[in-house]
Design a protein around this motif. Structure first.
Motif, mmCIF file in Angstrom:
data_model
loop_
_atom_site.group_PDB
_atom_site.id
_atom_site.type_symbol
_atom_site.label_atom_id
_atom_site.label_comp_id
_atom_site.label_asym_id
_atom_site.label_seq_id
_atom_site.Cartn_x
_atom_site.Cartn_y
_atom_site.Cartn_z
ATOM 1 N N LYS A 1 0.742 -1.250 0.029
ATOM 2 C CA LYS A 1 0.031 0.083 -0.092
ATOM 3 C C LYS A 1 0.867 1.221 -0.159
ATOM 4 O O LYS A 1 1.806 1.363 0.616
ATOM 5 N N SER A 2 0.772 2.277 -0.927
ATOM 6 C CA SER A 2 1.378 3.325 -1.014
ATOM 7 C C SER A 2 1.367 4.174 0.133
ATOM 8 O O SER A 2 0.167 4.657 0.451
ATOM 9 N N ARG A 3 2.431 4.728 0.530
ATOM 10 C CA ARG A 3 2.371 5.594 1.712
ATOM 11 C C ARG A 3 2.229 7.358 1.058
ATOM 12 O O ARG A 3 1.456 7.991 1.731
ATOM 13 N N LYS A 4 2.496 7.649 -0.105
ATOM 14 C CA LYS A 4 2.562 8.803 -0.669
ATOM 15 C C LYS A 4 0.938 8.818 -1.283
ATOM 16 O O LYS A 4 0.254 10.055 -1.064
ATOM 17 N N HIS A 5 0.485 7.811 -1.685
ATOM 18 C CA HIS A 5 -0.982 7.723 -2.302
ATOM 19 C C HIS A 5 -1.633 6.922 -1.637
ATOM 20 O O HIS A 5 -1.795 5.374 -1.873
ATOM 21 N N PRO A 6 -2.043 6.985 -0.327
ATOM 22 C CA PRO A 6 -2.625 5.880 0.672
ATOM 23 C C PRO A 6 -3.852 5.326 0.114
ATOM 24 O O PRO A 6 -4.221 4.214 0.589
ATOM 25 N N HIS A 7 -4.530 5.583 -0.949
ATOM 26 C CA HIS A 7 -5.652 4.944 -1.723
ATOM 27 C C HIS A 7 -5.275 3.932 -2.864
ATOM 28 O O HIS A 7 -6.069 3.225 -3.375
ATOM 29 N N LEU A 8 -3.930 3.834 -3.093
ATOM 30 C CA LEU A 8 -3.479 2.924 -4.120
ATOM 31 C C LEU A 8 -2.569 1.935 -3.566
ATOM 32 O O LEU A 8 -1.722 1.992 -2.553
ATOM 33 N N GLY B 1 4.586 -6.810 -15.837
ATOM 34 C CA GLY B 1 4.408 -5.344 -15.568
ATOM 35 C C GLY B 1 4.083 -5.115 -14.168
ATOM 36 O O GLY B 1 4.387 -6.068 -13.420
ATOM 37 N N LEU B 2 3.676 -3.853 -13.914
ATOM 38 C CA LEU B 2 3.289 -3.419 -12.633
ATOM 39 C C LEU B 2 1.634 -3.284 -12.394
ATOM 40 O O LEU B 2 1.283 -2.107 -13.169
ATOM 41 N N ALA B 3 0.974 -4.001 -11.569
ATOM 42 C CA ALA B 3 -0.396 -3.658 -11.453
ATOM 43 C C ALA B 3 -0.721 -2.486 -10.415
ATOM 44 O O ALA B 3 -0.014 -2.590 -9.419
ATOM 45 N N VAL B 4 -1.633 -2.045 -10.617
ATOM 46 C CA VAL B 4 -2.063 -0.685 -9.784
ATOM 47 C C VAL B 4 -3.708 -1.086 -9.289
ATOM 48 O O VAL B 4 -4.597 -1.384 -9.963
ATOM 49 N N TYR B 5 -3.700 -1.155 -7.902
ATOM 50 C CA TYR B 5 -5.170 -1.115 -7.423
ATOM 51 C C TYR B 5 -5.547 0.153 -6.909
ATOM 52 O O TYR B 5 -4.856 0.722 -6.290
ATOM 53 N N GLU B 6 -6.806 0.318 -6.606
ATOM 54 C CA GLU B 6 -7.295 1.612 -5.822
ATOM 55 C C GLU B 6 -8.555 1.236 -4.904
ATOM 56 O O GLU B 6 -9.246 0.493 -5.199
ATOM 57 N N ILE C 1 -11.800 -2.488 -2.888
ATOM 58 C CA ILE C 1 -10.478 -2.341 -3.535
ATOM 59 C C ILE C 1 -10.551 -2.892 -4.939
ATOM 60 O O ILE C 1 -11.255 -4.153 -5.120
ATOM 61 N N ARG C 2 -10.298 -2.093 -5.861
ATOM 62 C CA ARG C 2 -10.673 -2.511 -7.190
ATOM 63 C C ARG C 2 -9.355 -2.523 -8.003
ATOM 64 O O ARG C 2 -8.461 -1.339 -7.762
#
Length: 928
Positions: free
Chosen positions: A415-422, A430-435, A441-442
């Motif tokens: 879980k991103s600290r800079k973008h807490p919702h990501l 590749g690199l997957a992104v969740y929101e 969480i999607r």
């Protein structure tokens, strides 16, 4: 018949093995060290165990006495099997089949020494009131301090085993009542009321709790408390197991715990209330389920079984969760969640039960439906459990899996600290992104700038992401303002061409390592990694300031605050080789436990127990020192270490630190031979060959006994370098110096004489040269004279020949005148002939020639006659003419013959002389 056997085999598997799906039974067991007969070199059964005051482990084996110093096993055979052993001071007492005697610890090789000839079998030895007691089934033998043997009969029957308690020895008459004795003639029945039912039991354990209570262990009926005339069974899980597996041996442990050795069920460790610490059997590592003997010293519990030995470290920081039936598969991740463990394996996701149905070391593992196949990663974020699976990414909730994306092969999710919702996730591509939003969480997207399989993922304090790939690349990503896409991508510098690139988080820094380089990234700068972390292969998550590190295929404990590597015991360090290569994972189970994922099961490393393990204050011990001759191996039988003869200048040290947990590593250096500590060795022998004479001190320590031990010895100089020899050398040196000066004086005198002699020789040489020149001149002169005289002789002969020719012509003319009758008076002619004949005499001419020839060639005729005595006077004349170099034509008038006749004469002369055909007569004659 074949079908029947197959059905029977399948039924056996179904009844005895758990199902392949659903629930798996794992075993949590401590670290056992097992020894089979192939290891110790004796028979399977080990009847009794004890340890000497010096630390030597002693085992009563069917073949004799076994000893083990932590490094080597030795067997000292006895004629009959021994059943018990007890060590006191330097004496090792043993008993067995018609056997009662002892060994000496300092001289085990001297063998067994008998104390008495008996017709009983000794099954137990113990100390009692300053005596050593040997117990058979019908009597007690005892040895007092004066080495006198006595005995006391059990005169009311036989017993199985006796149990010493303070000032009493308790025993049971076989299937009868309880008695005690003090070996002083007093034999009494136990004062406590004994119910009649006691005779139905065979007691395998008696312990006096107080004056009113005895703790009893029955062979078949478990544990009882004898109190107020009643036998009260102990209602506990332990007792139920003891009834099932039958008691054979019980050993009290500290803190009111017991080790129960059973006939059929292995070893149970617990208390009388029913709390079970361990139940060890063949499935959990014991070599056999029948326990004959138990012995504890410090934290080590020795277990003698029907088929080998085992050693259990009760304070070991290492334990295992293993799957005896290998249904669990290889473990890729483990996490603690909601008082359970979650295991991600290549067979599925497993969860342990919260409340084990039997006891703590049996672990029930339930497979989660829908998790079959390869599970890679478990992440617990804000109470949610995320699972990276071969078939997608899931959230585990209330025993169910909820799929949130089709992103397969999720290795790492954060879980991103800079973008807490990501959330970001590495995966097969590749690199997957969740929101995350109010609905949960999607999955948003996969960032395809890294078009390959991604692996490690770290978020740095500035919000940048560090990603490694399976094909040995690394990238530093700067995300856009919303964090949903990549703004810039930078390849790791310093790692071009490197293999096996991995990235790990170290608090607010990143450690990037490869097969040949380790770097640190912090605040936008690359620096060389701390010295302790260079060359690492894996870095775990932190447990306080501690990390577990895989380095050089060993596990090492790293203390981040002190930047210090802490070596781990060999068995823990070796776990690195059991981890899954390039998929290593070490999780955190609790505030003090690491969980190491293995190809088969899990290893749990208790950091608190590791720190509580006191480092041994003992020193390693030098068990044997042997000085020997390197050429033939002959040993010095008895010696003073401070005066070793030079011919025994090789030495072997046998070592041990009596560390039974694992083979020890020794550090040493020999002062006087080395100038620094040598590389560590795992062998327990250190040898030095052909040492020079001098003073030496061996400095020794080990990884488990850090205190240093020393051993000093002196190798005396060889005879040629002894004190007497040195004194002789000094006298010899003085004599040599005196002799040198005397010799120098004589040398100068000889040199002077030599110079005089050389000068004399030089003068003599000059004289000789002058004399030779004079002789040469005289010889030349003589030669010239000879040549002149020879020439003169030749001329003389020629003149004579000429005169003779003239005279012959005159005579011929006179004859012609006479014949022609010319006018001449006959008397005048006769007169003329007489005058010619008188003045020309060949003999007289030869005599004159011979005299002149002999004067020139003094020894010619003498040598010629000596060599050829058969020559006539005429032959000698011919030789003389040849010597003066006359030709046949010139010789012919002298002999008054023709030249052809002279040649014939020469041929006959050569033949008379016996000369070879190729020898020239004239040259041969002139050689005389």
């Amino acid at each position: 018949m074949k079908n029947s056997l197959l059905i029977f085999f399948l039924l056996f598997i179904i009844q005895n093995y758990p199902p392949l799906y659903g629930q798996v039974t794992g075993v949590r067991r401590p670290d056992l060290r097992v020894f089979h007969k192939e290891d110790y070199g004796a028979e399977n059964k080990n009847w009794d165990i004890h340890q000497s005051d010096k630390g030597l482990l002693l085992v009563a084996n069917t073949l004799g006495l076994l000893s083990f110093d932590g490094e080597e096993w030795q067997l000292f055979k006895t004629e009959l099997p021994i059943r018990c052993v007890y060590a006191q001071n330097d004496t090792i007492y043993v008993g067995g089949d018609n056997t009662l005697g002892y060994f000496l610890e300092e001289d085990l090789k001297s063998g067994f020494h008998s104390l008495a000839k008996i017709k009983s079998d000794i099954w137990k030895i113990f100390p009692f009131n300053d005596r050593i007691v040997f117990q058979s089934f019908d009597r007690f033998y005892f040895l007092d301090q004066g080495s006198h043997i006595g005995y006391e009969r059990i005169n009311v029957g036989n017993t199985t085993y006796a149990y010493e308690q303070q000032n009493r020895i308790y025993y049971q008459i076989t299937y009868g009542r309880l008695y005690y004795t003090n070996l002083g003639g007093e034999l009494r029945e136990v004062a406590l009321k004994q119910p009649s039912e006691i005779a139905a039991h065979q007691m395998m354990f008696i312990q006096e709790l107080n004056e009113e209570e005895l703790l009893l262990g029955s062979l078949n009926q478990g544990m009882f408390l004898l109190k107020e005339g009643k036998m009260l069974p102990l209602p506990s899980r332990v007792n139920e197991l003891l009834k099932k597996y039958r008691i054979n041996h019980i050993l009290p442990l500290p803190e009111n715990r017991y080790a129960f050795g059973t006939m059929d069920g292995g070893l149970i460790i617990g208390d009388l209330k029913g709390n079970i610490d361990y139940h060890l059997n063949t499935q959990s590592g014991l070599p056999n389920n029948r326990i004959h003997s138990l012995y504890r010293k410090d934290h080590l519990l020795w277990i003698g079984t029907d088929n080998g030995l085992a050693m259990l470290d009760l304070s070991a920081p290492l334990s295992f969760i293993a799957d005896p039936y290998l249904q669990l598969g290889s473990v890729y991740d483990i996490a603690a969640w909601d008082n359970t463990f979650l295991l991600a394996t290549n067979q599925g996701l497993f969860q342990t039960e919260k409340h084990p149905q039997q006891f703590p070391n049996v672990v029930r593992l339930n497979k989660i439906n829908g998790s079959e196949g390869q599970n890679w990663n478990i992440e617990i974020i804000e109470g949610k459990v995320f699972l990276g699976h071969n078939g997608g990414t899931f959230i585990f909730n209330q025993g169910q899996l909820e799929k949130i994306s089709h992103v397969a092969g999720g290795y790492k999710l954060l879980k991103s600290r800079k973008h807490p919702h990501l959330y970001y996730q590495t995966a097969y591509f590749g690199l997957a992104v969740y929101e995350q939003n109010e609905n949960g969480i999607r999955y948003l997207s996969t960032l395809r700038e890294i078009a390959t399989q991604t692996r490690d993922l770290i978020e740095l304090p500035d919000g940048k992401l560090m990603v490694t790939t399976i094909d040995d690349n690394g990238y530093l990503l700067e995300m856009t303002g919303d964090g949903k896409s990549i703004q810039s991508l930078e390849v790791f510098p310093f790692f071009e061409g490197e293999k096996q690139i991995r990235a790990f988080s170290l608090k607010d820094r990143a450690i990037v390592t490869s097969s040949g380089k380790t770097m640190c990234y912090s605040d936008g700068e690359w620096t060389e990694a701390p010295k302790g972390l260079r060359g690492i292969q894996y870095l775990s998550e932190p447990l306080g300031d501690y990390y577990l590190v895989k380095k050089d295929n060993k596990l090492v404990l790293y203390h981040e605050a002190e930047n210090k590597m802490i070596p781990l015991p060999q068995k823990i360090a070796a776990l690195a080789k059991k981890m899954i290569y390039r998929y290593e994972h070490i999780g955190i189970l609790s505030e003090h436990e690491f969980a190491v994922s293995l190809a088969e099961g899990i290893a749990i490393f208790d950091l608190t127990a590791f720190h509580q393990q006191a480092t041994s204050t003992d020193r390693p011990k030098i068990l044997e020192v042997a000085f020997y001759q390197d050429q033939n191996g002959n040993h010095l039988p008895e010696f003073d270490p401070m005066a070793i003869p030079y011919r025994y200048n090789s030495v072997n040290f046998k070592l041990s630190d009596f560390n039974f947990k694992h083979p020890s590593t020794y550090h040493y250096f020999l002062r006087g031979y080395h100038d620094h500590w040598q590389p560590p060795t795992t062998g327990n022998h250190i040898s030095f060959q052909n040492l020079p004479h001098g003073h030496y001190t061996l400095h020794l320590k080990s990884d488990t006994a850090q205190q240093e031990v020393t051993y000093s010895f002196v190798i005396k100089p060889p005879l040629l370098l002894s004190a007497w020899a040195l004194a002789g050398y000094c006298l010899l040196l003085l004599a040599l110096i005196y002799g040198f000066f005397m010799g120098l004086k004589i040398h100068h005198k000889k040199q002077k004489l030599s110079l005089l002699k050389k000068e004399r020789e030089r003068l003599n040489k000059i004289r000789l040269i002058n004399h030779e020149k004079l002789l040469e001149m005289e010889a030349n002169q003589l030669k010239n004279e000879i040549e002149y005289k020879t020439e003169e002789l030749s001329k003389l002969l020629l003149q004579n020949n000429k005169k003779k020719e003239i005279i012959d012509q005159i005579k011929e003319e006179i004859v012609q005148i006479r014949h022609q009758k010319r006018y001449v008076q006959p008397q005048d002619i006769s007169k003329l002939n007489r005058i010619i004949d008188r003045n020309f005499d060949e003999k007289k001419d030869w005599a004159i020639f011979e005299s002149a020839f002999t004067e020139t060639h003094a020894y010619f005729f003498k040598k010629l006659k000596k060599t050829h005595p058969e020559l006539s006077e005429e032959d000698l004349r011919l030789c003389a003419y040849l010597k003066v170099n006359l030709t046949s034509k010139e010789i012919a008038p002298i002999f008054n013959i023709t030249p052809r006749s002279v040649e014939l004469k020469r041929y006959r002369l050569k033949k008379k002389m016996g000369l070879e055909k190729d020898v020239h007569l004239k040259q041969y004659i002139q050689g005389f």
